[in-house]
Design an enzyme around this catalytic site. Sequence first.
Site, PDB file in Angstrom:
ATOM      1  N   HIS A  20       0.829  -1.212   0.000  1.00 16.19           N
ATOM      2  CA  HIS A  20       0.000   0.000   0.000  1.00 16.19           C
ATOM      3  C   HIS A  20       0.865   1.265   0.000  1.00 16.19           C
ATOM      4  CE1 HIS A  20      -3.706   2.276   0.956  1.00 16.19           C
ATOM      5  NE2 HIS A  20      -2.888   3.062   1.619  1.00 16.19           N
ATOM      6  N   GLU A  21       1.821   1.306   0.917  1.00 20.04           N
ATOM      7  CA  GLU A  21       2.678   2.494   1.011  1.00 20.04           C
ATOM      8  C   GLU A  21       3.587   2.617  -0.207  1.00 20.04           C
ATOM      9  OE1 GLU A  21       2.031   4.653   3.131  1.00 20.04           O
ATOM     10  OE2 GLU A  21       0.691   3.432   4.355  1.00 20.04           O
ATOM     11  N   HIS A  33       1.830   4.536  -2.922  1.00 20.84           N
ATOM     12  CA  HIS A  33       1.939   5.990  -2.747  1.00 20.84           C
ATOM     13  C   HIS A  33       3.325   6.482  -3.178  1.00 20.84           C
ATOM     14  CE1 HIS A  33      -1.872   6.302  -0.746  1.00 20.84           C
ATOM     15  NE2 HIS A  33      -1.499   5.584   0.306  1.00 20.84           N
TER      16      HIS A  33
END
Length: 365
Positions: free
Chosen positions: A17-18, A21
């Site tokens: 997820h990170e 980003h």
Amino acid sequence: MSVLAAIAVLAVLILVHEFGHFIAARSQGIHVNRFSLGFGPVLWKYQGSETEYAVRAFPLGGFVGFPDDDPDSDIPPNDPNLLRNRPILDRAIVISAGVIANLIFAYLLLVTQVSVVGIGEASQPGVLIKQLAPEVSSVAAEAGIQPGDVILAADQRQFGTVLQDIEDFRDIIKNSPNQPVQLEISRGDQRLLVNVIPEDKPTGGSIGIGLAPNGEVVRRPVNNLGRAFNLGATEFQRLVTMTFQGFGQLITNFGETAGQVAGPIKIVQIGSNIAQNDTGSLFFFAALISINLAIINILPLPALDGGQLAFLLIEGVRGKPLPNRIQEGVMQTGLVLLLGLGIFLIVKETTQLTSQLEWVQKLFQ
């Protein structure tokens, strides 16, 4: 080791997820000064040319840091490559990239499950009735259904060895409240036709039975890559739909579904059991959690990705962003509420697992 495997799965999903980003920002030339897996004290860190990479003590979380509001940053406030100075579309891509990464990763996990571990199939056709539910009116018992019966067909829909048939049968019952459903049942050497009328429950029709595959479950890997991608896509669509339906029921029928909400301890416990009893299903477990993580994050709630996207939408409509004090106030309030919910779930689930703390358990009963 099974607990560590479950924690590792959650850590990988957060990392994905990170990383979404991070890649979305760096690919657009946007400054990123921190990439952290976990919260709390730093266990390991590496300072790159611009970004500090760190692993922290508590792996159930993570963040990507931007120098926009870092008082120690030497980047000029008007630098066009600061996130806050980018157009709305650029910022929306960065904010939504974590969700997109989780969804893509979930799909790839399901394709891997199909092609490497295989598709689970029952050794015998039909859906096994494992038990009747005594706490409900047991429509099934009134119709003469018994534990150990095998459902071969429902409304002329034949059931084979595919595990999906169990879900298909559930769907038939859920979609037929107060309507007769004809079941073809195998009981030993007998073949019976039974009519049941599912009760109308808030979650759909119900006849009060527990289901299981008929016989042993065996796995057969799919060697055709194209078929593996198609089967992965079908399962991905089913899981996404099921997850949205679950959130919908939580909103519309909170009283009966709130108890099913799981926190980190419960998720680790479920993952640990899977790792211990059926390692191959870890791919499926990880895909399901990844989809849930994506959908939760896209909800328009403060402190989540969806909340930040909501601020961007308001900015687009107003032509200018909301004042910083309002955004910070909403985000801080949302963060406190989310942390409070997380701590509540952790304490609740920990006390449920720890028999020595019976007096604390009473607080949550």
